[in-house]
Design an enzyme around this catalytic site. Structure first.
Site, PDB file in Angstrom:
ATOM      1  N   HIS A 118     -12.887  -4.073   3.024  1.00 22.09           N
ATOM      2  CA  HIS A 118     -11.458  -4.298   2.994  1.00 22.09           C
ATOM      3  C   HIS A 118     -10.900  -3.705   4.605  1.00 22.09           C
ATOM      4  O   HIS A 118     -10.420  -4.864   4.963  1.00 22.09           O
ATOM      5  CB  HIS A 118     -10.642  -3.444   1.855  1.00 22.09           C
ATOM      6  CG  HIS A 118      -9.369  -3.657   1.974  1.00 22.09           C
ATOM      7  ND1 HIS A 118      -8.667  -3.344   1.097  1.00 22.09           N
ATOM      8  CD2 HIS A 118      -8.589  -3.991   3.043  1.00 22.09           C
ATOM      9  CE1 HIS A 118      -7.122  -3.448   1.362  1.00 22.09           C
ATOM     10  NE2 HIS A 118      -7.151  -3.861   2.788  1.00 22.09           N
ATOM     11  N   HIS A 138      -3.136   1.517   8.740  1.00 22.66           N
ATOM     12  CA  HIS A 138      -4.355   0.804   8.222  1.00 22.66           C
ATOM     13  C   HIS A 138      -4.375  -0.631   8.813  1.00 22.66           C
ATOM     14  O   HIS A 138      -3.443  -1.169   9.109  1.00 22.66           O
ATOM     15  CB  HIS A 138      -3.652   0.852   6.413  1.00 22.66           C
ATOM     16  CG  HIS A 138      -4.568  -0.497   5.669  1.00 22.66           C
ATOM     17  ND1 HIS A 138      -6.152  -0.359   5.558  1.00 22.66           N
ATOM     18  CD2 HIS A 138      -4.369  -1.638   5.291  1.00 22.66           C
ATOM     19  CE1 HIS A 138      -6.313  -1.448   4.975  1.00 22.66           C
ATOM     20  NE2 HIS A 138      -5.635  -2.180   4.807  1.00 22.66           N
ATOM     21  N   GLU A 167       0.673  -1.099  -0.010  1.00 18.20           N
ATOM     22  CA  GLU A 167      -0.100   0.006   0.028  1.00 18.20           C
ATOM     23  C   GLU A 167       1.076   1.274   0.009  1.00 18.20           C
ATOM     24  O   GLU A 167       0.509   2.398   0.371  1.00 18.20           O
ATOM     25  CB  GLU A 167      -1.006   0.031   1.159  1.00 18.20           C
ATOM     26  CG  GLU A 167      -1.825  -1.077   1.326  1.00 18.20           C
ATOM     27  CD  GLU A 167      -3.129  -1.104   0.211  1.00 18.20           C
ATOM     28  OE1 GLU A 167      -3.096  -0.196  -0.494  1.00 18.20           O
ATOM     29  OE2 GLU A 167      -3.703  -2.145   0.475  1.00 18.20           O
ATOM     30  N   HIS A 177      -7.529  -3.913   9.476  1.00 21.37           N
ATOM     31  CA  HIS A 177      -8.694  -4.558   9.208  1.00 21.37           C
ATOM     32  C   HIS A 177      -9.810  -4.929  10.326  1.00 21.37           C
ATOM     33  O   HIS A 177      -9.947  -6.022  10.784  1.00 21.37           O
ATOM     34  CB  HIS A 177      -8.682  -5.868   8.469  1.00 21.37           C
ATOM     35  CG  HIS A 177      -7.577  -6.000   7.320  1.00 21.37           C
ATOM     36  ND1 HIS A 177      -7.218  -6.848   6.595  1.00 21.37           N
ATOM     37  CD2 HIS A 177      -7.563  -4.882   6.481  1.00 21.37           C
ATOM     38  CE1 HIS A 177      -6.518  -6.737   5.613  1.00 21.37           C
ATOM     39  NE2 HIS A 177      -6.377  -5.259   5.580  1.00 21.37           N
TER      40      HIS A 177
END
Ligand code: 13P
Ligand code: ZN
Length: 274
Positions: free
Chosen positions: A218, A146, A123, A148
């Site tokens: 996501h 980031h 990413e 999940h």
């Protein structure tokens, strides 16, 4: 010989990233290699020059980022597990230096073993694109997380909760902390293939109005000045999403805070111009 890794402030940041990696794993938000973290080290390494820069491997950037030329970033490695990062950060993350032209980067690793087995997160286009935008804006934000988080991802699977207005009203209503900690609410980025410049562009756009986003089906991405405050944005919204889903799973519709209760909260905590 002294290296950038002898820098006390950098060591503290790496220690914090390792601690956060453990939280993410404990939370169940970091299956396998899920999630990535980056920190702009411009304040910490501003006067540093790396000797023998050419000995470190160089990689082209998908898109040149002139706003970041010469900058240093701490980034987690692609394919690396948060639970491994927690125990051994320097084998699972690296420092990169952007070239003086802004079109490539070198991995500045602590030891030569890492050179070819450690590459920055897939990413990277999103992380560096956001950092460049934050620098351009004169923002003090240096951190991107980031991860999940299960319940927030679950909500993004329903057409009922994809509208930002609807979703924020629900999340703010589930717990008083949500509107205090995340007054700008969560943004919703439509599904895109992970790791692409397309998701990077959509993300940068959405961050004009929010500090925390859901990547549809996501995960979440948040930006902030400090690592743990940035994590808190996602954690607080995740709590609200959990309460909502618990209530629904128990078979009742959660009442949520009323309009007046939300208004009183905003006034009491001077949220959104009050
Ligand atoms: P990386 O292992 O490349 O960081 O990818 C993990 C992830 O969550 C992609 O969105
Ligand atoms: Zn992801």
């Amino acid at each position: 010989m002294n290296t950038i890794f002898d820098n006390k402030q950098l060591q503290e940041k790496i220690h914090d990233v390792a601690e956060l990696a453990d939280y993410l794993w404990q939370k169940g938000w970091a299956e396998r290699n899920a999630g990535n973290i980056s920190i702009n080290l411009c304040d910490i390494l501003k006067d540093v020059t790396v000797t023998d820069l050419e000995k470190y491997p160089e990689f082209k950037l998908k898109k040149a980022l002139p706003g970041l030329k010469g900058g240093f970033f701490f980034v987690t490695g692609t394919g690396k597990r948060m639970r491994d990062l927690a125990r051994n950060p320097l084998l699972n993350a690296c420092v990169i230096r952007i070239s003086d032209k802004g079109d490539s980067y070198r991995i500045i690793s602590q030891n030569d073993i890492n050179f070819y087995e450690l590459r920055p997160t897939s990413e990277l286009p999103t992380h560096l694109g956001i950092h460049e935008q934050m620098v351009k804006n004169g923002s003090k934000n240096r951190v991107i997380v980031h991860t999940h988080p299960n319940e927030l991802i679950a909500l993004s699977h329903s057409p009922m909760y994809k509208s930002e207005d609807v979703l924020n009203r629900i999340l703010w209503g589930m717990h008083p902390e949500s509107v205090i900690v995340v007054p700008r609410g969560v943004g919703m980025v439509p599904y895109e293939i992970p790791g692409t410049t397309d998701i990077a562009e959509l993300t940068i756009k959405a961050l004009a109005d929010h500090d925390v986003l859901i990547w549809e089906k996501h995960g979440c991405l948040a930006v902030g000045e400090e690592l743990f405050d940035t994590f808190d944005l996602i954690d607080t919204l995740s709590k609200s999403a959990q309460i909502f889903i618990y209530a629904k799973s128990a078979g009742f519709e959660p009442e949520g805070l009323t309009e007046n209760q939300l208004l009183d909260l905003k006034k009491a905590f001077h949220v959104g111009g009050y």
